[in-house]
Motif scaffolding. Structure first.
Motif, PDB file in Angstrom:
ATOM      1  N   ASN A 337       8.500 -38.681  12.674  1.00 33.60           N
ATOM      2  CA  ASN A 337       9.823 -38.651  12.030  1.00 33.60           C
ATOM      3  C   ASN A 337      10.741 -37.688  12.766  1.00 33.60           C
ATOM      4  OD1 ASN A 337       9.553 -40.248   9.392  1.00 33.60           O
ATOM      5  ND2 ASN A 337       7.709 -38.968   9.430  1.00 33.60           N
ATOM      6  N   ASP A 399      14.112 -45.703   9.356  1.00 32.66           N
ATOM      7  CA  ASP A 399      13.236 -45.358   8.239  1.00 32.66           C
ATOM      8  C   ASP A 399      13.977 -45.534   6.912  1.00 32.66           C
ATOM      9  OD1 ASP A 399      11.005 -44.415   6.967  1.00 32.66           O
ATOM     10  OD2 ASP A 399      11.042 -42.432   7.875  1.00 32.66           O
ATOM     11  N   GLN A 476       2.282 -50.225   5.155  1.00 32.63           N
ATOM     12  CA  GLN A 476       1.776 -48.853   5.121  1.00 32.63           C
ATOM     13  C   GLN A 476       1.757 -48.482   3.652  1.00 32.63           C
ATOM     14  OE1 GLN A 476       4.467 -46.390   7.338  1.00 32.63           O
ATOM     15  NE2 GLN A 476       3.562 -44.466   6.687  1.00 32.63           N
TER      16      GLN A 476
HETATM   17  P1  C2E Z   1       8.806 -41.051   5.135  1.00 34.81           P
HETATM   18  O1  C2E Z   1       8.987 -40.793   6.589  1.00 34.81           O
HETATM   19  O2  C2E Z   1       9.483 -42.222   4.554  1.00 34.81           O
HETATM   20  O3  C2E Z   1       7.258 -41.095   4.874  1.00 34.81           O
HETATM   21  C1  C2E Z   1       6.665 -41.939   3.972  1.00 34.81           C
HETATM   22  C2  C2E Z   1       6.296 -41.206   2.748  1.00 34.81           C
HETATM   23  O4  C2E Z   1       5.804 -42.110   1.789  1.00 34.81           O
HETATM   24  C3  C2E Z   1       5.179 -40.197   2.979  1.00 34.81           C
HETATM   25  O5  C2E Z   1       5.386 -39.128   2.083  1.00 34.81           O
HETATM   26  C4  C2E Z   1       3.954 -40.971   2.528  1.00 34.81           C
HETATM   27  O6  C2E Z   1       2.892 -40.142   2.160  1.00 34.81           O
HETATM   28  C5  C2E Z   1       4.537 -41.698   1.352  1.00 34.81           C
HETATM   29  N1  C2E Z   1       3.767 -42.885   1.034  1.00 34.81           N
HETATM   30  C6  C2E Z   1       3.149 -43.723   1.901  1.00 34.81           C
HETATM   31  N2  C2E Z   1       2.553 -44.728   1.231  1.00 34.81           N
HETATM   32  C7  C2E Z   1       2.782 -44.531  -0.081  1.00 34.81           C
HETATM   33  C8  C2E Z   1       2.420 -45.247  -1.271  1.00 34.81           C
HETATM   34  O7  C2E Z   1       1.752 -46.265  -1.249  1.00 34.81           O
HETATM   35  N3  C2E Z   1       2.869 -44.749  -2.447  1.00 34.81           N
HETATM   36  C9  C2E Z   1       3.603 -43.618  -2.517  1.00 34.81           C
HETATM   37  N4  C2E Z   1       3.990 -43.187  -3.699  1.00 34.81           N
HETATM   38  N5  C2E Z   1       3.970 -42.909  -1.396  1.00 34.81           N
HETATM   39  C10 C2E Z   1       3.566 -43.365  -0.207  1.00 34.81           C
HETATM   40  P2  C2E Z   1       5.276 -37.649   2.540  1.00 34.81           P
HETATM   41  O8  C2E Z   1       4.171 -37.468   3.530  1.00 34.81           O
HETATM   42  O9  C2E Z   1       5.276 -36.836   1.310  1.00 34.81           O
HETATM   43  O10 C2E Z   1       6.644 -37.456   3.332  1.00 34.81           O
HETATM   44  C11 C2E Z   1       7.832 -37.553   2.659  1.00 34.81           C
HETATM   45  C12 C2E Z   1       8.985 -37.514   3.586  1.00 34.81           C
HETATM   46  O11 C2E Z   1       9.071 -36.242   4.252  1.00 34.81           O
HETATM   47  C13 C2E Z   1       8.867 -38.518   4.724  1.00 34.81           C
HETATM   48  O12 C2E Z   1       9.269 -39.773   4.290  1.00 34.81           O
HETATM   49  C14 C2E Z   1       9.808 -37.953   5.742  1.00 34.81           C
HETATM   50  O13 C2E Z   1      11.126 -38.258   5.413  1.00 34.81           O
HETATM   51  C15 C2E Z   1       9.610 -36.457   5.522  1.00 34.81           C
HETATM   52  N6  C2E Z   1       8.699 -35.986   6.565  1.00 34.81           N
HETATM   53  C16 C2E Z   1       7.350 -35.969   6.557  1.00 34.81           C
HETATM   54  N7  C2E Z   1       6.906 -35.466   7.726  1.00 34.81           N
HETATM   55  C17 C2E Z   1       7.999 -35.186   8.469  1.00 34.81           C
HETATM   56  C18 C2E Z   1       8.191 -34.649   9.791  1.00 34.81           C
HETATM   57  O14 C2E Z   1       7.251 -34.343  10.542  1.00 34.81           O
HETATM   58  N8  C2E Z   1       9.471 -34.516  10.235  1.00 34.81           N
HETATM   59  C19 C2E Z   1      10.522 -34.867   9.446  1.00 34.81           C
HETATM   60  N9  C2E Z   1      11.746 -34.710   9.927  1.00 34.81           N
HETATM   61  N10 C2E Z   1      10.392 -35.367   8.214  1.00 34.81           N
HETATM   62  C20 C2E Z   1       9.126 -35.527   7.733  1.00 34.81           C
END
Ligand code: C2E
Ligand code: MG
Ligand code: MG
Length: 496
Positions: A337, A399, A476
């Motif tokens: 990301n 995204d 995913q």
């Molecule tokens: P994102 O990039 O849209 O990542 C997808 C999010 O949806 C991830 O949450 C993932 O764990 C969650 N997810 C995937 N499958 C499911 C599912 O079946 N059900 C539900 N309820 N959730 C699911 P996560 O890991 O909590 O990350 C949230 C957001 O934080 C990410 O959304 C992204 O916008 C941000 N993020 C995470 N890592 C990074 C990073 O390294 N850099 C940046 N800039 N943003 C990050």
């Protein structure tokens, strides 16, 4: 000094025979006299006259200091422009009230754009306006209230808790209608508006300084929301100070390398095989354990720390990719990301190049995901950055597609490779035919433009089936796997 035998009336009765009068001077003006009497005639000789001269000087000096100090005291406690009590007086009054355990609200009333009025109409008109406003304010306050002129175009009031009117009502129904509107100052007609903020004595502070600062914060907050009045919000302030301490912790976490990468598989919906993975950052807190990004990514973004953390995530993803590759596994492409601040920063290209060098592969080990918010400003720059990233053989995905406000027509003009349909659409799709139609349209449009579609957040078999029917390429979601640490992902690779 006067010595005389011609005594004032009444002296004879007391058998006084001579008298000496010495003048007292304050600020070069005769302020009064001291008279000495004696029952002996010609009593005040040269010796006494000299002593009297010295006494006059000393008394005058003492008096002058006393009177000037009183005047200074009065001046310091009065605003010379308006004649209202000054900030110092207000501070002393609030200190007295606080010591007596009083409760109430300090209101700060600000004349909007007073500086501009002053430069447009001149100083004299501005002073005239201040006097007129002060006059009106005097009529608004009751005996129990305090009123002071505490700064340029600013007035403070204290409303005791016993007042029947709440501070907000007092401002809306008394102060604002009384002060706002046109003022005739000499030949000028000056329009005036006000804003006000309040803070509570005892709860929000115990000194006028503290309370006026907080009332000003409340006023500024209200003005941002285009409201006339606001009370200081203690909870918002607590959130703010929590965030400041979080920022300090996050800087330490970056230095101590407490951010770790988790990986969530992406699956080919047709074959059910592993088709990629997304790197998702976690904070491995020494006390609290693993913390999810929604708790800290917004603070990283606001402080710009996201650039350094994002760089670490990308570099780590490629280090992991290489170690899996060297262990004889077949690692898929890893999506990282990229936050809007990273996207705006030129170091993005060198970060990508360095990460690719670390992976050292000829295939495409890396792709990036960016949200719509990165893409809506400066169209030509966006196109330029996207093209340069793709020239490095790094595919780009949009995204959370569907959650922003930009039009589909705009997004499809951008040089990108993948659309990631947001989880909220996937969730609603199986219950709402409208959403089903929407996702179907997006997939068709994307395919017409040669874009691949990835659906996020698939939790049920039914969702997976529908998306497969719509010809969405990849999925995913928790149905396949939650994001897992690097070693678990390696184990998962072995089974594929
Ligand atoms: P994102 O990039 O849209 O990542 C997808 C999010 O949806 C991830 O949450 C993932 O764990 C969650 N997810 C995937 N499958 C499911 C599912 O079946 N059900 C539900 N309820 N959730 C699911 P996560 O890991 O909590 O990350 C949230 C957001 O934080 C990410 O959304 C992204 O916008 C941000 N993020 C995470 N890592 C990074 C990073 O390294 N850099 C940046 N800039 N943003 C990050
Ligand atoms: Mg993502
Ligand atoms: Mg997403």
């Amino acid at each position: 000094m006067q010595c005389s035998n011609a005594l004032p009336a009444g002296c004879a009765k007391r058998r006084l025979a001579s008298c000496m009068v010495i003048p007292l001077f304050v600020n070069n003006k005769c302020w009064g006299v001291v008279c000495f009497y004696s029952q002996r005639p010609q009593f005040f000789d040269h010796f006494y006259r000299e002593r009297a001269g010295e006494l006059s000087n000393e008394l005058s000096y003492g008096l002058e200091r006393l009177i000037n100090a009183q005047e200074m005291h009065r001046l310091a406690r009065t605003n010379t422009l308006s004649g209202l009590p000054s900030r110092l007086q207000f501070e002393e009054d609030i200190a007295r009230l606080a010591a007596s355990g009083a409760q109430g609200t300090v209101l700060l009333v600000n004349i909007n754009r007073f500086d501009e009025i002053s430069s447009a109409y001149g100083n004299a008109a501005a002073v005239g306006l201040l006097r007129a406003i002060s006059q009106r304010l005097r009529t608004a306050v009751t005996e129990d209230m305090l009123l002071a002129h505490v700064g340029v175009g600013r007035f403070a009031l204290f409303l005791p808790a016993s007042e029947p009117q709440a501070p907000a009502d007092f401002v809306r129904s008394t102060v604002a209608p009384m002060l706002q509107g046109a003022y005739q100052v000499k030949e000028h007609k000056i329009w005036c508006t006000i804003n006000a903020g309040g803070a509570m004595l005892a709860e929000d502070g115990s000194t006028a300084d503290e309370l006026l600062i907080k009332a000003w914060d409340a006023l500024a907050e209200a003005r941002d929301k285009e409201a006339r009045f606001g009370m200081y919000d203690r909870d918002a302030d607590r959130v703010m100070s929590r965030q400041i301490s979080l920022e300090v912790e996050l800087r330490d976490a970056l230095e101590r390398r407490e951010f770790v990468n988790y990986y969530q598989p992406k699956v080919d919906l047709r074959t059910g095989k592993l088709a990629g993975a997304e790197a998702l950052v976690r904070w491995h807190h020494p006390v609290r354990g693993i913390i999810e990004p929604n708790e800290f990514v917004p603070v990283l973004e606001r402080t710009g720390l996201v650039i350094a953390v994002g760089r670490q995530v990308m570099q780590r993803a490629m280090e992991d990719w290489r170690s899996w590759y060297e262990a004889g596994l077949e690692p898929p492409q890893i999506a990282v990301n990229v936050a809007p601040a990273q996207f705006r920063c030129d170091s993005l290209f060198s970060d990508i190049e360095r990460a690719l060098n670390t992976a050292g592969a000829h295939m495409q080990p890396l792709s990036i995901e960016i949200t719509e918010s990165s893409l809506v400003s400066d169209h030509s720059r966006v196109i330029d950055v996207l093209s340069r990233v793709r020239a490095l053989d790094v595919p780009v995905a949009i995204d959370d597609f569907g959650t922003g406000y930009s039009s589909l027509a705009y997004l499809v003009t951008l040089p990108v490779d993948v659309m990631k349909i947001d989880r909220s659409f996937v969730m609603k799709m199986s219950q709402d035919a409208g959403y089903m139609g929407l996702v179907s349209t997006v997939v068709t449009l994307a395919h017409n433009l040669d874009l691949k579609v990835v659906a996020e957040g698939i939790e049920t078999e039914e969702e997976a089936k529908l998306l497969k029917l719509l010809r969405c390429e990849q999925g995913q979601g928790y149905l396949y796997s939650r994001p897992v640490p690097a070693d678990e992902f390696a184990a998962l690779l072995k089974t594929h």
